[in-house]
Design an enzyme around this catalytic site. Structure first.
Site, PDB file in Angstrom:
ATOM      1  N   GLU A   1      32.498  37.888  38.438  1.00 37.35           N
ATOM      2  CA  GLU A   1      32.766  39.209  37.759  1.00 37.35           C
ATOM      3  C   GLU A   1      31.884  40.442  38.349  1.00 37.35           C
ATOM      4  O   GLU A   1      30.638  40.391  38.319  1.00 37.35           O
ATOM      5  CB  GLU A   1      32.521  39.035  36.373  1.00 37.35           C
ATOM      6  CG  GLU A   1      33.465  38.127  35.552  1.00 37.35           C
ATOM      7  CD  GLU A   1      33.226  38.128  33.885  1.00 37.35           C
ATOM      8  OE1 GLU A   1      34.194  38.263  33.243  1.00 37.35           O
ATOM      9  OE2 GLU A   1      32.281  38.541  33.581  1.00 37.35           O
ATOM     10  N   CYS A   2      32.559  41.552  38.574  1.00 40.98           N
ATOM     11  CA  CYS A   2      31.992  42.706  38.971  1.00 40.98           C
ATOM     12  C   CYS A   2      30.748  42.458  40.345  1.00 40.98           C
ATOM     13  O   CYS A   2      31.137  42.423  41.303  1.00 40.98           O
ATOM     14  CB  CYS A   2      31.408  43.431  37.775  1.00 40.98           C
ATOM     15  SG  CYS A   2      31.094  45.308  37.995  1.00 40.98           S
ATOM     16  N   GLY A   3      29.504  42.546  39.819  1.00 41.57           N
ATOM     17  CA  GLY A   3      28.525  42.088  40.761  1.00 41.57           C
ATOM     18  C   GLY A   3      28.656  40.896  41.388  1.00 41.57           C
ATOM     19  O   GLY A   3      28.862  40.896  42.590  1.00 41.57           O
TER      20      GLY A   3
END
Length: 438
Positions: free
Chosen positions: A331-333
């Site tokens: 997720e994201c990072g």
């Protein structure tokens, strides 16, 4: 009120930066020092504040979001917080009424949470540069939404005794009690970085800071009166459920300063469904535990640690080996780390895991912010094709190289089509949005 449900209140403000977190943490710690059991909650999709609540109270916190979460999930999370405790102190996000354009109760605004659970609002007013005029703002908050009630106000950034008296005079005219006042004190401000506060685990002298906040709140607020004005928690019968299906029976979860953005209710939901969570640290060059059957890389701050991640051979090689036979999701990072390269803020490009066909840059900053409603197009750790997820996106990274997105079809909170997002390659998947609920 459900039997054994503790009373509660919501600390809110007309706008961001008014001092909500200062008052919330100071009040939570002050009450804990008095021997009360206190639970914190955070309105909206915020990862960082719940960890501060937990540090202040010694008990877990969670998020409540009236847009992303359905009534059953909201009721379950509030019910868990209100059980076997003395008081629930929820913290608002942004301004009290700030949210999306939607039906009442589903806007994502903090006011929805106060209205749903019957919690009166302790309104924090930053009165820098004004005096009696602050009463007009407070009166507007009192009258704007008939579903909620203000218990009173706390004045922040008070410059002098005269400043306080003038402001109290205005508030007396509109019938709002002043339940406390805090003077201007820059030493009470918690350090911040680009996604909000510096994380609780990274904040130097956190215990000393919390104790100082509690001292200040004890001296400046009428705590006894605030306790008297807290309202009964209104709950419907609680029904079981899982906010997001566990991606496996034993989940390897990255956790350190680079990977830390996980909603507490997601982890608790996985555990409640019988899953075991095993933590490992990529920054310590640890690979996903080999006896796990799924791996999850949360968001966080990989852009601040890109060089260390690129040099973590055991982590990267172990991750690649893991992905050869078991599902991995970022997720994201985490998505950025699963990609080919990551450019840090200094313009240096670092090789990442190379498991997804995307390259990202933090140097080419652009704010991406808002709710996301996603329909899965490919089977992944997030679910089967056609499964709908609700989440949130908040980052400054840009995509500098990418094959066509294929994981999900995404819209914003108003239903506007945002196209496709995220990638799936083999058993590896990733997106920029963080899932709040399935």
């Amino acid at each position: 009120m459900t039997p054994n449900a503790a009373p509660g209140l919501l600390v809110a403000a007309p706008r961001s930066g008014s001092g909500k977190t200062t008052v919330t943490l100071g009040l939570q710690r002050a009450l804990r020092r008095r021997g009360l059991a206190v639970r914190g909650l955070k309105c909206g999709p915020d990862y960082i504040d719940p960890a501060f609540h937990e540090a202040a109270t010694g008990t877990p916190s969670a998020n409540l979001d009236s847009f992303a979460m359905g009534p059953d999930l909201l009721n379950r999370l509030a019910g868990e917080a209100a059980a076997d405790t003395d008081l629930v102190i929820a913290e608002g996000s942004m301004g009290l009424f700030d949210g999306i354009q939607a039906e009442a109760g589903r806007t994502g605004a903090s006011a929805d949470i106060a209205a749903r659970f019957g919690w009166p609002v302790l309104l924090v007013l930053d009165i820098a540069g004004q005096a009696q005029s602050a009463a007009a703002t407070a009166l507007g908050c009192k009258l704007y939404d008939p579903r909620i009630a203000l218990m009173g106000v706390v004045l922040n950034n008070v410059a002098s005794d005269r400043h306080r008296r003038l402001t109290e005079d205005g508030l007396a005219r509109v019938g709002l009690p002043v339940l406390g006042a805090l003077s201007r004190d820059k030493s009470m401000v918690l350090p911040e970085r680009h996604l909000g506060l510096v994380q609780a685990r990274e904040t130097a002298d956190l215990e000393a800071r919390l104790e100082k906040l509690a001292d200040t709140v004890e001296a400046g607020l009428d705590i006894e009166r605030i306790l008297e004005l807290a309202g009964p928690t209104r709950l419907d019968p609680i029904r079981p459920g899982v906010p997001l299906r566990p991606p496996g029976q034993r989940i390897a979860l990255a956790r350190d300063e680079a990977f830390s953005f996980v909603y507490p209710h997601i982890l608790n939901g996985w555990r409640g469904a019988g899953a075991e969570i095993r933590f490992f640290s990529p920054l310590a060059d640890e690979a996903p535990p080999p006896d796990c059957d799924a791996c999850w890389l949360p968001g966080g701050y990989p852009e601040l640690h890109a060089g260390r991640i690129a040099g973590a051979r055991r982590f990267l090689e172990g991750l690649r080996a893991f992905a050869g036979s078991r599902p991995v999701h970022g997720e994201c990072g985490g998505y950025m780390v699963l990609g080919r390269t990551l450019e840090d803020g200094d313009g240096c490009t670092h090789p990442m895991a190379g498991l997804l066909p995307v390259a990202t840059s933090y140097a080419r900053r652009k704010l991406h912010l808002g709710y996301r409603v996603a329909r899965s197009l490919e089977a992944s750790a997030l679910g089967e094709p056609g499964h709908t997820l609700v989440g949130h996106e908040f980052h400054y990274a840009s995509v500098v190289e990418s094959e066509p997105a294929n994981l999900a079809a995404v819209s914003d909170a108003t239903g506007s089509d945002l196209g496709r997002a995220g990638h799936r390659s083999g058993q590896v998947s990733g997106t920029f949005f963080h899932v709040l609920a399935g």
